[in-house]
Design an enzyme around this catalytic site. Structure first.
Site, short mmCIF file in Angstrom:
data_model
loop_
_atom_site.label_atom_id
_atom_site.label_comp_id
_atom_site.label_asym_id
_atom_site.label_seq_id
_atom_site.Cartn_x
_atom_site.Cartn_y
_atom_site.Cartn_z
CG ASP A 4 -2.09 -0.90 1.13
OD1 ASP A 4 -2.27 -1.53 0.08
OD2 ASP A 4 -2.83 -1.00 2.12
CG HIS B 125 -1.07 3.36 3.77
ND1 HIS B 125 -2.33 3.91 3.87
CD2 HIS B 125 -1.22 2.03 4.01
CE1 HIS B 125 -3.21 2.97 4.16
NE2 HIS B 125 -2.57 1.81 4.23
CG ASP C 93 -5.70 1.49 1.99
OD1 ASP C 93 -6.81 2.07 1.92
OD2 ASP C 93 -5.48 0.56 2.79
CG ASN D 97 -9.29 0.58 4.51
OD1 ASN D 97 -8.47 0.35 3.61
ND2 ASN D 97 -8.96 0.52 5.79
CG HIS D 98 -6.47 4.15 5.04
ND1 HIS D 98 -6.23 4.75 6.26
CD2 HIS D 98 -6.28 2.83 5.23
CE1 HIS D 98 -5.89 3.83 7.14
NE2 HIS D 98 -5.91 2.65 6.54
#
Ligand SMILES: [Mn+2]
Length: 163
Positions: A12, A14, A48, A83-84
């Site tokens: 991910d 991120h 993400d 989801n983020h």
């Protein structure tokens, strides 16, 4: 037609520009200037991209730039919502890094910030609570850049409007 899935599981992105550029360079999709060179390739990003790391703004800017150039070249960048991303769109900001807020600080609307502080103070002031403590709590909860970032992820914002 080639494709590259630049985020899944441990990979991910991120908020790490380095992870994103490493993946896209390895796939031959960006040049040294971080511009799309994938021609008609399709890139699938599996969500993400944001939260945790310091560079989520730069990550999204790179992806949006690549999406524009890619489309003009006949390719496509597909960005799935992880989801983020969903958390950010729902204004759940628990995983946002201080650096991410700071990246938005230069364009923060000082009026919006003052108004939020006034509301915060009004809601939480009571006898025995000093203003300096309240101010510190406000700054911790809403660091410089907080409101500009919220706006950018809002329905009409640079990032929120493409969802
Ligand atoms: Mn993740």
């Amino acid at each position: 037609m080639g494709w590259c899935c630049a985020s899944s599981g441990l990979r991910d992105i991120h908020g790490s520009l380095g992870k994103l550029t490493d993946s896209l360079r390895a796939a031959g999709l960006i040049d040294e200037g971080l511009r799309w060179k994938g021609g008609k390739d399709h890139l699938v990003l599996c969500g993400d991209l944001v939260d945790r790391g310091p560079d989520d703004r730069r990550v999204l800017d790179l992806v949006q730039g690549a999406a524009g150039r890619g489309r003009r070249a006949g390719g496509r960048v597909h960005v799935l919502i992880g989801n983020h991303e969903a958390l950010n769109l729902a204004r759940d900001l628990r995983y946002v890094s201080p650096e991410s807020y700071a990246a938005f600080a230069p364009e923060e609307d000082s009026g919006a910030r003052r108004k939020a502080w006034d509301g915060f103070k009004k809601a939480l002031s009571k006898p025995g609570v000093d203003e300096a403590g309240l101010k510190a709590a406000f700054e911790q909860r809403c660091p410089p850049g907080y409101f500009a970032r919220l706006k950018a992820f809002g329905k009409t914002g640079k990032y929120g409007s493409c969802c």
